[in-house]
Write a protein that holds these residues in place. Sequence first.
Motif, PDB file in Angstrom:
ATOM      1  N   TYR A 106       0.754  -1.157  -0.063  1.00  0.00           N
ATOM      2  CA  TYR A 106      -0.048   0.061   0.027  1.00  0.00           C
ATOM      3  C   TYR A 106       0.879   1.279   0.011  1.00  0.00           C
ATOM      4  O   TYR A 106       0.334   2.297  -0.577  1.00  0.00           O
ATOM      5  CB  TYR A 106      -0.822  -0.244   1.181  1.00  0.00           C
ATOM      6  N   GLY A 107       2.080   1.157   0.322  1.00  0.00           N
ATOM      7  CA  GLY A 107       2.938   2.344   0.341  1.00  0.00           C
ATOM      8  C   GLY A 107       4.035   2.535  -0.691  1.00  0.00           C
ATOM      9  O   GLY A 107       4.590   3.302  -0.862  1.00  0.00           O
ATOM     10  N   ARG A 108       4.223   1.247  -1.192  1.00  0.00           N
ATOM     11  CA  ARG A 108       5.459   1.111  -2.269  1.00  0.00           C
ATOM     12  C   ARG A 108       5.264  -0.141  -2.990  1.00  0.00           C
ATOM     13  O   ARG A 108       4.837  -1.358  -2.549  1.00  0.00           O
ATOM     14  CB  ARG A 108       6.841   1.407  -1.906  1.00  0.00           C
ATOM     15  N   GLN A 109       5.952  -0.070  -4.368  1.00  0.00           N
ATOM     16  CA  GLN A 109       5.703  -1.121  -5.259  1.00  0.00           C
ATOM     17  C   GLN A 109       7.036  -1.919  -5.382  1.00  0.00           C
ATOM     18  O   GLN A 109       8.036  -1.315  -4.799  1.00  0.00           O
ATOM     19  CB  GLN A 109       5.150  -0.787  -6.339  1.00  0.00           C
ATOM     20  N   HIS A 110       7.150  -2.844  -6.266  1.00  0.00           N
ATOM     21  CA  HIS A 110       8.518  -3.523  -6.654  1.00  0.00           C
ATOM     22  C   HIS A 110       9.207  -2.840  -7.659  1.00  0.00           C
ATOM     23  O   HIS A 110      10.299  -3.079  -8.098  1.00  0.00           O
ATOM     24  CB  HIS A 110       8.345  -4.960  -7.085  1.00  0.00           C
ATOM     25  N   LYS A 111       8.509  -1.869  -8.295  1.00  0.00           N
ATOM     26  CA  LYS A 111       9.240  -1.040  -9.176  1.00  0.00           C
ATOM     27  C   LYS A 111       8.631   0.479  -9.659  1.00  0.00           C
ATOM     28  O   LYS A 111       7.310   0.437  -9.138  1.00  0.00           O
ATOM     29  CB  LYS A 111       9.078  -1.772 -10.564  1.00  0.00           C
ATOM     30  N   ASN A 112       9.414   1.329 -10.066  1.00  0.00           N
ATOM     31  CA  ASN A 112       8.680   2.747 -10.473  1.00  0.00           C
ATOM     32  C   ASN A 112       7.391   2.419 -11.211  1.00  0.00           C
ATOM     33  O   ASN A 112       7.511   1.690 -12.147  1.00  0.00           O
ATOM     34  CB  ASN A 112       9.934   3.590 -10.887  1.00  0.00           C
ATOM     35  N   ILE A 113       6.571   3.066 -11.249  1.00  0.00           N
ATOM     36  CA  ILE A 113       5.543   3.143 -12.093  1.00  0.00           C
ATOM     37  C   ILE A 113       5.493   4.455 -13.078  1.00  0.00           C
ATOM     38  O   ILE A 113       6.237   5.373 -12.790  1.00  0.00           O
ATOM     39  CB  ILE A 113       4.106   3.110 -11.338  1.00  0.00           C
TER      40      ILE A 113
END
Length: 248
Positions: A106-113
Amino acid sequence: MSNGLTDIEKQAHLLDQEFVKRAFNSWNPNMYNAQQFRSGRKTYSGDIKEAIDDRMISVYGGIRPELYNKIQGSENTKGLFAAETGEAYLKRGSGAGTLNHELAHYGRQHKNIDPNHYLADKFNPKLNLWDKLDKNIFNGYLPFTPYETRRQNIKRYGEKNGAIQHEQTYRDENPIHPYDTQFNFDRVAENTDYYNPAADSVNQDLYKYSFYDYDSRVARGEIQPDSPQQEPLGRRAIKSVRGWMGLD
């Protein structure tokens, strides 16, 4: 149907919000929060708990493999988080660590979007000048940045995973921030330092669901569907004859 599951399949696997929050409390969020702050992101563990309370996050747990595999993006995973809908999906057999891992997304992903996406400011890290210098010139040799040398990565993650971590963070095309790789996220988000009964229940596939009606229990595989009741043979024969004669 939503994300590969029917509405009744989703309803059947929706976990009770209070149960989710108690299980989430098994996580020690200190390192996650520190990394969020250091990478310029503003969503912390407390914000995740508030989102659970406000039903901005829904968690579906104990999903049988044949159902879980229908979900888009579920290949080779034990859990996944759909950022745009705030929905987390847990494959049956995944534990409290996976639940914490998916909620931490919910706070960050595994890669930039995509920087033009409306969630980019929330999820993408912000690099300061020292971060950029270390990433692009010094290759992890500057102190006090998230970037590490190849030797440091191998020491932290092991020979194979450390080499992958190093390559992912320094590659020219689509580099991943050191905090966002699978290896670091597993280390930071999957600890259960504050172990509790709800987390133990997740580990044992003993979930508290939101719905226990007949259709939900059938969809979860807890009970077999009732066989449709048939009328007595004589009555069915009479109906058949009446239908043939055009009397019905």
